[in-house]
Design an enzyme around this catalytic site. Structure first.
Site, short mmCIF file in Angstrom:
data_model
loop_
_atom_site.label_atom_id
_atom_site.label_comp_id
_atom_site.label_asym_id
_atom_site.label_seq_id
_atom_site.Cartn_x
_atom_site.Cartn_y
_atom_site.Cartn_z
N LYS A 79 0.85 -1.19 0.00
CA LYS A 79 0.00 0.00 0.00
C LYS A 79 0.89 1.24 0.00
O LYS A 79 1.85 1.32 0.77
CB LYS A 79 -0.90 -0.02 1.24
CG LYS A 79 -1.89 1.14 1.33
CD LYS A 79 -2.78 0.99 2.56
CE LYS A 79 -3.80 2.11 2.66
NZ LYS A 79 -4.72 1.93 3.81
N SER A 158 -9.71 2.22 2.94
CA SER A 158 -8.80 2.90 2.04
C SER A 158 -7.86 1.95 1.31
O SER A 158 -7.27 2.31 0.29
CB SER A 158 -7.97 3.92 2.82
OG SER A 158 -7.12 3.27 3.76
N SER A 182 -10.16 -0.02 7.30
CA SER A 182 -9.59 0.08 5.96
C SER A 182 -8.84 -1.15 5.48
O SER A 182 -8.37 -1.17 4.34
CB SER A 182 -8.67 1.30 5.86
OG SER A 182 -9.43 2.48 5.93
#
Length: 492
Positions: A79, A158, A182
């Site tokens: 990420k 997210s 998330s």
């Protein structure tokens, strides 16, 4: 031999590498080819194929000497909130244009020490603020799952890029961060497994901060065992992180198959919400029956302050975000938009560098921290947070884990709630209490809805008892027997 990375788990790939069915370089090349084919999903911000092949070759060399690590030769996605030394790190924000960190986050450094291979940096909501991966400066990531002839769907957020990459099959696992759900919510929307560890279990050092008292990194993978393997590599005390907890890290795979016989699983009555999708309610009931059938005791529990969790979270998180994001001023790194003086340069840089959702949360956070409102909002929210934690503490005196839905809905069309932030915030209604209490939680794929989209169930555990959480997750995974995969429409 031809390698299909979408057909492999981390555990399966490790077995194939050990048996010399293929090399890490061959596996990594297959992942790179699949990654390039998946460009329509927009899940990558930065691809690092050359570095990946170098790391794979080094893994093969170690394996040849009998020195293989826990994840040696396994291609992963990262990420783009984790700082990676010398590799562009953006947090999916325009304001971090051109930022190449001179250091590596502790979590990713531990993955590389375990022998993992980095394929690249994955898309996310800007500064991890969102539940759909639509706030990214680089455009929305697309969920690999689609309804027939239907619109493109969000992968959740997210960590939407991480979830979509794992579901699409070109990475074997990915890192995520979880501030209010998330990791777990996108895992549910994409039909994969994701675990948010106890706050302090995985170091936050070198991860771009959103809300420091809530953020926690964790793994996202196709199976519970794969998540356990990744967590094993990522977890541990870090003196560079003042919130890291010096607790021993158990062998998470050792008792994974122990089952749940004798465990007490709590079912909180407050999670039965009016208007909830009946298919999710039915799946939750099925999850209870599955666990009961394999020996768990189902216990009704009461979490009376749960309905205050979402409003408390959307005071605490923006308040901490407004403080953390004050450092992005155009002076030291990233974007700089000139002005006639220093103040105008600050204003221009932050005005152009931050997206709409980030600006919204900075403004909310600054407001609740301002003189005259601090006690009315922020202090009160922290008191509510303590009550929520107390509810969980009391519940865990009676149960070993808690079962709930992960999200109130399946994946929804891109753009559907983009201009309705309150509706978007409600996506976190089942996940936010876990972050406020600092507990571990995980999402396990448990079925498809009538439209053929994945749904997940959430398990919540006691602090630093990820071992029991994973054990219960494995039992749920076996009972659900979720084997569905998205059709690879992006290849056509």
């Amino acid at each position: 031999m031809s390698i299909d990375p979408a057909a492999l788990t981390i555990a399966g790939a490790l077995e194939g590498l050990a048996k010399k069915d293929y090399t890490s370089v061959e596996l990594t090349n297959a992942c790179i080819e699949a990654m390039r084919a998946a460009k329509p999903l927009n899940v990558m911000i930065t691809e690092t194929p050359d570095r990946a092949l170098e790391m794979a070759a080094a893994a093969d060399a170690r394996r040849g000497k009998g020195e293989a690590g826990l994840l040696d030769g396994i291609p992963l996605g990262i990420k783009d909130l984790f700082c990676t030394e010398g590799v562009l790190t953006t947090a999916a924000s325009h304001i971090l244009d051109g930022f190449h960190p001179a250091y590596e986050s502790t979590a990713t450094a531990r993955l590389w020490q375990a022998g993992a291979v980095m394929l690249g940096k994955l898309n996310l909501d800007e500064f991890a603020m969102g539940s759909s991966n639509e706030t990214s400066y680089y455009g929305p990531a697309v969920n690999p799952w689609q309804t027939k002839d239907g619109p493109k769907l969000v992968p959740g957020g997210s960590s939407g890029g991480s979830a979509a990459a794992v579901a699409a099959g070109f990475v074997l696992g990915a890192t995520g961060t979880d501030t209010g759900g998330s990791i777990r919510q996108p895992a549910a929307l994409c039909g994969i497994t994701g675990i948010k560890p106890t706050y302090g279990r995985v170091s936050r050092w070198g991860i771009v901060a959103f809300a420091s008292s809530l953020d926690q990194a964790g793994p996202m993978a196709r199976t519970v065992r794969d998540s356990a393997l990744m967590l094993q590599a990522m977890a541990g005390f870090d003196p560079k992180d003042s919130t890291s907890v010096n607790e021993p890290v158990p062998d998470y795979c050792a008792h994974l198959e122990a089952g749940v016989k004798g465990l007490r699983i709590g079912i909180p009555r407050e999670y039965r919400m009016d208007g909830m999708d009946p298919e999710i309610t039915a799946l939750w009931e099925k999850g209870m029956a599955w666990l009961k059938d394999v020996g768990a005791e189902i216990v009704d529990i009461h979490l009376p302050n749960t309905h205050y969790a979402l409003p408390a979270y959307y005071i605490v998180a923006p308040a901490e975000a407004s403080s953390n994001l004050a450092r992005y001023d155009g002076v030291r790194y990233g974007l700089r938009v000139p002005g006639k003086d220093l103040i105008e340069m600050y204003e221009n840089t932050r005005g152009e560098g931050f997206g709409r959702e980030v600006q919204r949360r900075i403004m909310i956070g600054t407001y609740v921290l301002s003189a005259g409102y601090y006690d009315a909002y922020y202090t009160k929210a922290q008191k509510v947070r303590s009550l929520i934690k107390r509810d969980f503490d009391q519940a865990f005196q009676r149960v070993d884990a808690i079962l709930t839905p992960t999200a109130p809905n399946a994946a929804f069309p891109i753009g559907m709630t983009h201009d309705d932030p309150v509706t978007m915030y409600l996506n976190d209604v089942f996940t936010v209490p876990v972050n406020l209490a600092g507990l571990p939680g995980m999402s396990v794929p448990a079925g498809l809805n009538s439209a053929g989209l994945p749904l997940g169930l959430q398990l919540i555990g006691k602090p630093f008892d990820e071992a029991t959480l994973l054990r219960a997750g494995r039992a749920l995974e076996k009972a659900a027997d979720f084997r569905a995969k998205p059709a690879q429409w992006w290849r056509s």
